[in-house]
Design a protein around this motif. Structure first.
Motif, PDB file in Angstrom:
ATOM      1  N   UNK A 132       0.421  -1.050   0.031  1.00 39.50           N
ATOM      2  CA  UNK A 132      -0.354   0.059  -0.092  1.00 39.50           C
ATOM      3  C   UNK A 132       0.527   1.253   0.098  1.00 39.50           C
ATOM      4  N   UNK A 133       2.313   1.204   0.761  1.00 41.41           N
ATOM      5  CA  UNK A 133       3.399   2.436  -0.222  1.00 41.41           C
ATOM      6  C   UNK A 133       3.847   2.711  -0.471  1.00 41.41           C
ATOM      7  N   UNK A 134       3.662   2.011  -2.073  1.00 43.51           N
ATOM      8  CA  UNK A 134       4.144   2.000  -2.779  1.00 43.51           C
ATOM      9  C   UNK A 134       3.441   2.444  -3.886  1.00 43.51           C
ATOM     10  N   UNK A 135       3.305   3.401  -4.461  1.00 46.09           N
ATOM     11  CA  UNK A 135       2.847   4.758  -5.205  1.00 46.09           C
ATOM     12  C   UNK A 135       2.949   4.682  -6.529  1.00 46.09           C
ATOM     13  N   UNK A 136       3.803   3.931  -7.406  1.00 46.06           N
ATOM     14  CA  UNK A 136       4.068   4.111  -8.449  1.00 46.06           C
ATOM     15  C   UNK A 136       3.233   2.533  -9.912  1.00 46.06           C
ATOM     16  N   UNK A 137       2.669   2.075  -9.233  1.00 47.45           N
ATOM     17  CA  UNK A 137       1.316   1.250  -9.933  1.00 47.45           C
ATOM     18  C   UNK A 137       0.240   2.555 -10.123  1.00 47.45           C
ATOM     19  N   UNK A 138      -0.109   3.203  -9.051  1.00 41.29           N
ATOM     20  CA  UNK A 138      -1.309   4.324  -9.472  1.00 41.29           C
ATOM     21  C   UNK A 138      -0.098   5.058 -10.426  1.00 41.29           C
ATOM     22  N   UNK A 139       0.652   5.806 -10.371  1.00 41.13           N
ATOM     23  CA  UNK A 139       1.627   7.048 -11.121  1.00 41.13           C
ATOM     24  C   UNK A 139       1.152   6.342 -12.806  1.00 41.13           C
ATOM     25  N   UNK A 140       1.595   4.754 -12.353  1.00 44.61           N
ATOM     26  CA  UNK A 140       1.064   4.298 -14.117  1.00 44.61           C
ATOM     27  C   UNK A 140      -0.178   4.288 -14.728  1.00 44.61           C
ATOM     28  N   UNK A 141      -1.237   4.649 -13.839  1.00 46.82           N
ATOM     29  CA  UNK A 141      -2.327   4.573 -14.198  1.00 46.82           C
ATOM     30  C   UNK A 141      -2.982   6.270 -14.578  1.00 46.82           C
ATOM     31  N   UNK A 142      -2.429   6.579 -13.959  1.00 49.04           N
ATOM     32  CA  UNK A 142      -3.006   8.091 -14.187  1.00 49.04           C
ATOM     33  C   UNK A 142      -1.644   8.250 -15.647  1.00 49.04           C
TER      34      UNK A 142
END
Length: 296
Positions: free
Chosen positions: A164-174
């Protein structure tokens, strides 16, 4: 998957990446336009990879998706044979968004409502319609598109890293969602250059969609539920792999809900329910949405 191939994990129209989607769309179009006919053998995977400019791993994943949908059959050492081809007038087998969009653009008035995670599949197929207009194959007068995507600051259920502390996948989606919106703006400008009256609106809402929804010409609703799956996702650098939750896209079943004929309102169809859901969500007060309306 080889280390050099950027498509890793649960590939599909929402999560597989542009090479997969580009290759899948290209092969669908070749099936539809008669390039490959029923009973034909497809070129080798190596030939397709070279022709489409993607890796052999990507070609294998696309062929697997087409086989799952019943368009082709593949056998180790024997290649892939076409079992059937799509018809724009009468969709065969599982409903395909391509068929409905292809048919819609024969009309002078086109309306398309979309709710999805990134709308990757929709944007790819919309580009094909732009090409048809530019080739003077079709000449719609008005095209209206409403795209509803999650707001960028929403804590999505998927796609996300397992940590949950890794935001890289969310950034990829964004970044992918942003690129799809940018591409849609470019495609609409190309339509305007051909004299088409275009209205594109993009609304961001603070929620994770549970299904992808396409409403075509206010006559047909296509719905596919997202299935979360855990697996590796390769980031945009082509090297880093993250344990993540994404959604199953390739081979996911779309269900077709036609608008009931006059006199049979709501009978035997969920069309009105999905139509009402989209309109009601779209028209929520601005303070209940993300506050971002990327209309163009």
């Amino acid at each position: 998957m080889t280390a050099s191939d950027p498509e890793v994990g649960p590939e599909g129209d929402e999560s597989g990446g542009r090479p997969f989607q580009r290759a899948q769309t290209a092969l669908r179009l070749r099936l539809a336009d008669g390039t490959y006919r029923k009973g034909d053998m497809l070129p080798s995977q190596r030939s397709l990879a070279d022709d489409l400019g993607v890796s052999r791993d990507t070609v294998q994943n696309v062929l697997k998706a087409l086989a799952e949908e019943g368009w082709i059959t593949s056998r180790q050492g024997s290649g892939s044979r076409v079992l059937k081809v799509p018809s724009a007038a009468t969709p065969q087998g599982r409903p395909q968004l391509y068929d409905f969009m292809h048919n819609a653009f024969w009309q002078s008035e086109v309306s398309l409502d979309v709710s999805a995670l990134t709308a990757e599949s929709f944007v790819g197929l919309f580009s094909r319609q732009v090409e048809r207009v530019e080739a003077q194959e079709i000449a719609p007068r008005h095209v209206r598109v409403r795209m509803m995507l999650p707001s960028e600051d929403t804590a999505l259920l998927y796609p996300r890293a397992w940590d949950a502390n890794d935001g890289r996948v969310h950034q990829r989606w964004r970044e992918r969602a942003r690129q799809n919106v940018a591409d849609m703006n470019d495609f609409c400008e190309r339509l305007r250059a051909k004299g088409v009256d275009v209205d594109l609106q993009v609304r961001r809402v603070p929620s994770t969609p549970q299904f992808k929804l396409y409403i075509v010409n206010n006559a047909d609703a296509l719905v596919g539920f997202y299935t979360p799956v855990r697996g590796p996702i390769r980031l945009e650098d082509g090297m880093t792999v993250v344990d993540a939750v994404d959604v199953k896209g390739a081979g996911a079943t779309l269900r077709h809900h036609p608008r009931p004929k006059e006199g049979n309102a709501r009978q035997g169809s969920c069309f009105a329910d999905f139509r009402d859901w989209f309109d009601s969500t779209w028209n929520l007060p601005e303070q209940l949405t993300s506050g971002r309306d990327e209309s163009a």
